[in-house]
Design a protein around this motif. Sequence first.
Motif, PDB file in Angstrom:
ATOM      1  N   ASP A   1       0.997  -1.157   0.101  1.00  0.00           N
ATOM      2  CA  ASP A   1       0.014  -0.177  -0.166  1.00  0.00           C
ATOM      3  C   ASP A   1       0.759   1.318   0.016  1.00  0.00           C
ATOM      4  O   ASP A   1       2.246   1.065  -0.005  1.00  0.00           O
ATOM      5  N   SER A   2       0.203   2.291   0.091  1.00  0.00           N
ATOM      6  CA  SER A   2       1.119   3.590   0.023  1.00  0.00           C
ATOM      7  C   SER A   2       1.876   3.937   1.064  1.00  0.00           C
ATOM      8  O   SER A   2       2.787   4.700   1.165  1.00  0.00           O
TER       9      SER A   2
ATOM     10  N   SER B   1      -3.750  -7.731   7.090  1.00  0.00           N
ATOM     11  CA  SER B   1      -4.048  -6.602   8.410  1.00  0.00           C
ATOM     12  C   SER B   1      -3.767  -7.442   9.572  1.00  0.00           C
ATOM     13  O   SER B   1      -4.365  -8.534   9.964  1.00  0.00           O
TER      14      SER B   1
ATOM     15  N   ASN C   1     -12.570  -0.333   1.697  1.00  0.00           N
ATOM     16  CA  ASN C   1     -11.798   0.383   2.600  1.00  0.00           C
ATOM     17  C   ASN C   1     -10.268   0.748   2.239  1.00  0.00           C
ATOM     18  O   ASN C   1      -9.730   1.186   3.077  1.00  0.00           O
TER      19      ASN C   1
ATOM     20  N   ASP D   1      -7.048   2.462   0.929  1.00  0.00           N
ATOM     21  CA  ASP D   1      -6.821   3.931   1.304  1.00  0.00           C
ATOM     22  C   ASP D   1      -7.008   4.669  -0.538  1.00  0.00           C
ATOM     23  O   ASP D   1      -6.769   3.985  -1.577  1.00  0.00           O
ATOM     24  N   ASP D   2      -7.232   5.852  -0.579  1.00  0.00           N
ATOM     25  CA  ASP D   2      -7.409   6.720  -1.786  1.00  0.00           C
ATOM     26  C   ASP D   2      -6.424   6.389  -2.562  1.00  0.00           C
ATOM     27  O   ASP D   2      -6.384   6.336  -3.736  1.00  0.00           O
TER      28      ASP D   2
ATOM     29  N   ASP E   1      -4.384   4.122  -3.010  1.00  0.00           N
ATOM     30  CA  ASP E   1      -3.934   2.834  -3.402  1.00  0.00           C
ATOM     31  C   ASP E   1      -5.180   2.594  -4.582  1.00  0.00           C
ATOM     32  O   ASP E   1      -4.947   1.323  -5.239  1.00  0.00           O
TER      33      ASP E   1
ATOM     34  N   ARG F   1     -16.262   7.505  -3.357  1.00  0.00           N
ATOM     35  CA  ARG F   1     -15.311   6.157  -3.294  1.00  0.00           C
ATOM     36  C   ARG F   1     -15.800   5.374  -4.484  1.00  0.00           C
ATOM     37  O   ARG F   1     -15.889   4.255  -4.387  1.00  0.00           O
TER      38      ARG F   1
ATOM     39  N   GLN G   1     -12.963   2.726  -5.118  1.00  0.00           N
ATOM     40  CA  GLN G   1     -13.092   1.668  -4.099  1.00  0.00           C
ATOM     41  C   GLN G   1     -14.263   0.698  -4.382  1.00  0.00           C
ATOM     42  O   GLN G   1     -14.214  -0.540  -4.245  1.00  0.00           O
TER      43      GLN G   1
END
Length: 422
Positions: A224-225, A233, A256, A258-259, A261, A291, A294
Amino acid sequence: MNIFDELKARGLIFQTTDEKTLKKALTEESVSFYVGYDPTADSLHLGNLVLILTMKRLQEAGHKPYALVGGATGLIGDPSFKDDERSLQTKETVLNWSRKIKSQLERFLNFDSGDNKAEMTNNYIWFENLSFIDFLRDVGKHFTINYMISKESVKKRMETGISYTEFAYQIMQGYDFYELNQRHNVTLQLGGSDQWGNMTAGTELLRRKADQSGHVITLPLITDSAGKKFGKSEGNAIWLDAEKTSPYEMYQFWLNVDDADAVKMLKIFTFLSLDEIAHIEKEFIQAPHQRLAQKTLAKEVVTLVHGSAAFEKSVKITEVLFGGGDLRQLDAASIITGFGNDVARYQAQTNEDMTLIELLVNSGIVQSKRQAREDVANGAIYINGERIQDLEYVLSDNDKIDNQLTVIRRGKKKNTIITYEN
């Protein structure tokens, strides 16, 4: 756009052995290629899905995939996966896991028809009856110790210690490439970027033992970023097996993301065209709060992995749980999965005859009967999504979903699951 350039545009190529020659072959020929999957668990996960979907892309471009289940190498352990020795499993466990992995791969690749239909094989086939002496004479002699310890996966383990078992893994993987080349004319291997050393051992063996050239493509480690390994997780993988990670949980995972990614993951995990993704990205940048990226990710991946019915059910669970709907539209299992461990629970006796006021106090939802009466009178209490304002209300079997649970909500967000004990 040819398939090689498309893989690059999607961010799916990290390293290659000979880009110019490989691109030419993938553009002008039908290439037989393989990906190896060691059975280290009874299910594949999102990290594996990147490779599976890349196999699917190549197959749709006319190339022939071989899915190699590592029934033999799975008994050994790969030093590149972690910093200590893998716990060795029994042959029975590994073979059982191999069968499960095979069934998962069959959901994504075309094994049924066409000249380039996928083939499934298991390296246990050629290792089962190969003697240690024959392996050393025919394979081991082609590798020097200097070559083997130069591999990054081995070097980082030399300080803490590595067994000969895991040290020899790269030769076994190299032999897989040789066998697949000799049996099926496989000339290309795909794998994760952490497998580069093991994979080039295969091209080296092909060159030395068969005087043939092989190619390797590694895919980047998906992060991820923030640089954290994607799809995990707190150490828990997002599994492809619905029994280990439900479609709803997978749906929520993608919802969910992240923006930073989301668009990157659309390129990697979906079969939307790059033009379609560019259009989504434009809308997403203009209104990130909606979103769109997503939601598209969640729809595309859950449908791909579990089917459209599972996606639609995941949407329904989300709408009912978080949109204030009637929870009796759902079954008990969906409610428990949807809420996860984020809500309080209280176990009541099945035959316990409690008024709503008593239940609110006994379960700890409120601290006193006075507060309970005020909340009920003010319309702040809901049973299975339905507002209850009757101060004398007594829960009955009609309030038990699947005769297992009742959900009490106070206000907009505070939920408590009431379960029942005989």
